[in-house]
Design a protein around this motif. Structure first.
Motif, PDB file in Angstrom:
ATOM      1  N   LEU A 131       0.838  -1.190   0.000  1.00  0.00           N
ATOM      2  CA  LEU A 131       0.000   0.000   0.000  1.00  0.00           C
ATOM      3  C   LEU A 131       0.874   1.241   0.000  1.00  0.00           C
ATOM      4  N   SER A 132       0.414   2.268  -0.702  1.00  0.00           N
ATOM      5  CA  SER A 132       1.109   3.555  -0.729  1.00  0.00           C
ATOM      6  C   SER A 132       0.127   4.654  -0.376  1.00  0.00           C
ATOM      7  N   CYS A 133       0.642   5.694   0.240  1.00  0.00           N
ATOM      8  CA  CYS A 133      -0.187   6.843   0.605  1.00  0.00           C
ATOM      9  C   CYS A 133       0.663   8.092   0.475  1.00  0.00           C
ATOM     10  N   ALA A 134       0.209   9.008  -0.359  1.00  0.00           N
ATOM     11  CA  ALA A 134       0.940  10.253  -0.577  1.00  0.00           C
ATOM     12  C   ALA A 134       0.102  11.435  -0.112  1.00  0.00           C
ATOM     13  N   ALA A 135       0.733  12.327   0.622  1.00  0.00           N
ATOM     14  CA  ALA A 135       0.065  13.532   1.094  1.00  0.00           C
ATOM     15  C   ALA A 135       0.372  14.683   0.147  1.00  0.00           C
ATOM     16  N   SER A 136      -0.675  15.380  -0.257  1.00  0.00           N
ATOM     17  CA  SER A 136      -0.499  16.578  -1.077  1.00  0.00           C
ATOM     18  C   SER A 136      -0.917  17.790  -0.267  1.00  0.00           C
ATOM     19  N   GLY A 137      -0.374  18.920  -0.619  1.00  0.00           N
ATOM     20  CA  GLY A 137      -0.667  20.120   0.150  1.00  0.00           C
ATOM     21  C   GLY A 137       0.470  20.453   1.080  1.00  0.00           C
ATOM     22  N   SER A 138       0.382  21.581   1.712  1.00  0.00           N
ATOM     23  CA  SER A 138       1.469  22.087   2.531  1.00  0.00           C
ATOM     24  C   SER A 138       1.294  21.645   3.978  1.00  0.00           C
ATOM     25  N   ILE A 139       1.880  20.517   4.312  1.00  0.00           N
ATOM     26  CA  ILE A 139       1.806  19.995   5.665  1.00  0.00           C
ATOM     27  C   ILE A 139       3.183  19.494   6.090  1.00  0.00           C
ATOM     28  N   PHE A 140       3.555  19.808   7.315  1.00  0.00           N
ATOM     29  CA  PHE A 140       4.772  19.263   7.891  1.00  0.00           C
ATOM     30  C   PHE A 140       4.347  18.043   8.686  1.00  0.00           C
ATOM     31  N   ILE A 141       4.650  16.878   8.143  1.00  0.00           N
ATOM     32  CA  ILE A 141       4.145  15.643   8.732  1.00  0.00           C
ATOM     33  C   ILE A 141       5.024  15.206   9.896  1.00  0.00           C
ATOM     34  N   LEU A 142       4.374  14.863  11.003  1.00  0.00           N
ATOM     35  CA  LEU A 142       5.077  14.366  12.177  1.00  0.00           C
ATOM     36  C   LEU A 142       5.036  12.841  12.245  1.00  0.00           C
ATOM     37  N   ASP A 143       3.931  12.276  11.850  1.00  0.00           N
ATOM     38  CA  ASP A 143       3.863  10.822  11.748  1.00  0.00           C
ATOM     39  C   ASP A 143       2.744  10.420  10.814  1.00  0.00           C
ATOM     40  N   MET A 144       2.890   9.247  10.235  1.00  0.00           N
ATOM     41  CA  MET A 144       1.893   8.685   9.334  1.00  0.00           C
ATOM     42  C   MET A 144       1.632   7.250   9.741  1.00  0.00           C
ATOM     43  N   GLY A 145       0.448   6.780   9.419  1.00  0.00           N
ATOM     44  CA  GLY A 145       0.131   5.417   9.799  1.00  0.00           C
ATOM     45  C   GLY A 145      -0.970   4.823   8.947  1.00  0.00           C
TER      46      GLY A 145
ATOM     47  N   ASN B 165      -3.402   7.604   7.524  1.00  0.00           N
ATOM     48  CA  ASN B 165      -3.580   8.720   8.461  1.00  0.00           C
ATOM     49  C   ASN B 165      -2.285   9.507   8.539  1.00  0.00           C
ATOM     50  N   ALA B 166      -2.394  10.823   8.593  1.00  0.00           N
ATOM     51  CA  ALA B 166      -1.216  11.668   8.759  1.00  0.00           C
ATOM     52  C   ALA B 166      -1.516  12.727   9.808  1.00  0.00           C
ATOM     53  N   ARG B 167      -0.542  12.958  10.661  1.00  0.00           N
ATOM     54  CA  ARG B 167      -0.655  14.025  11.662  1.00  0.00           C
ATOM     55  C   ARG B 167       0.539  14.953  11.498  1.00  0.00           C
ATOM     56  N   GLY B 168       0.251  16.225  11.528  1.00  0.00           N
ATOM     57  CA  GLY B 168       1.332  17.185  11.346  1.00  0.00           C
ATOM     58  C   GLY B 168       0.864  18.592  11.599  1.00  0.00           C
ATOM     59  N   ARG B 169       1.560  19.534  10.999  1.00  0.00           N
ATOM     60  CA  ARG B 169       1.250  20.949  11.187  1.00  0.00           C
ATOM     61  C   ARG B 169       1.043  21.629   9.839  1.00  0.00           C
ATOM     62  N   VAL B 170       0.023  22.438   9.798  1.00  0.00           N
ATOM     63  CA  VAL B 170      -0.260  23.276   8.642  1.00  0.00           C
ATOM     64  C   VAL B 170      -0.300  24.714   9.137  1.00  0.00           C
ATOM     65  N   SER B 171       0.626  25.533   8.663  1.00  0.00           N
ATOM     66  CA  SER B 171       0.742  26.927   9.105  1.00  0.00           C
ATOM     67  C   SER B 171       0.820  27.016  10.623  1.00  0.00           C
TER      68      SER B 171
ATOM     69  N   VAL C  62      -2.855  -0.344  12.556  1.00  0.00           N
ATOM     70  CA  VAL C  62      -2.050  -1.457  12.057  1.00  0.00           C
ATOM     71  C   VAL C  62      -0.565  -1.158  12.247  1.00  0.00           C
ATOM     72  N   ALA C  63      -0.157   0.004  11.786  1.00  0.00           N
ATOM     73  CA  ALA C  63       1.252   0.395  11.889  1.00  0.00           C
ATOM     74  C   ALA C  63       1.357   1.899  11.741  1.00  0.00           C
ATOM     75  N   SER C  64       2.372   2.461  12.369  1.00  0.00           N
ATOM     76  CA  SER C  64       2.635   3.885  12.225  1.00  0.00           C
ATOM     77  C   SER C  64       4.136   4.105  12.236  1.00  0.00           C
ATOM     78  N   ILE C  65       4.542   5.278  11.752  1.00  0.00           N
ATOM     79  CA  ILE C  65       5.954   5.597  11.707  1.00  0.00           C
ATOM     80  C   ILE C  65       6.121   7.091  11.947  1.00  0.00           C
ATOM     81  N   THR C  66       7.072   7.435  12.783  1.00  0.00           N
ATOM     82  CA  THR C  66       7.324   8.841  13.061  1.00  0.00           C
ATOM     83  C   THR C  66       8.211   9.439  11.978  1.00  0.00           C
TER      84      THR C  66
END
Length: 118
Positions: free
Chosen positions: A20-34, A95-101, A47-51
């Motif tokens: 599986l692949s997952c790509a984030a578009s847009g202006s986000i500073f990603i802290l972790d994805m899962g 899922n992605a968690r991060g910062r936008v602006s 299932v799984a996450s990675i910082t």
């Protein structure tokens, strides 16, 4: 606007593999994805996450079979799934968690179906 686009789901026989692949578009500073999954009639589970630093975490049921990896430059996360079992059948959500602006944000993908069946 930040979006996650998933790919790679499908039908596979028991013992087979999928990536599986997952790509984030847009202006986000990603802290972790899962990757989360929800099987029919079941609760959603991680299932799984990675910082961002590359530290992975797995649910016990997939340890030794699944591998999560990421490409920070491409804001992309991968889930290599080997030795698949029928009980891995589910819709998988990125899922992605991060910062936008400067503001914390959590984003979900639309889901991709994985079916493990003879």
């Amino acid at each position: 606007q930040v979006r996650l686009v998933e790919s790679g789901g499908g039908l596979v026989q028991p013992g087979g593999s999928l990536r599986l692949s997952c790509a984030a578009s847009g202006s986000i500073f990603i802290l972790d994805m899962g990757w989360y999954r929800r099987a029919p009639g079941a609760e959603r589970e991680l299932v799984a996450s990675i910082t961002r630093a590359g530290t992975p975490k797995y649910v016990d049921s997939v340890k030794g079979r699944f591998t999560i990896s990421s490409d920070n430059a491409r804001n992309t996360v991968y889930l290599q799934m080997n030795s698949l079992k029928p009980e891995d059948t589910a819709t998988y959500y990125c899922n992605a968690r991060g910062r936008v602006s400067g503001w914390s944000q959590e984003v979900w993908g639309q889901g991709t179906l994985v079916t493990v069946s003879p």
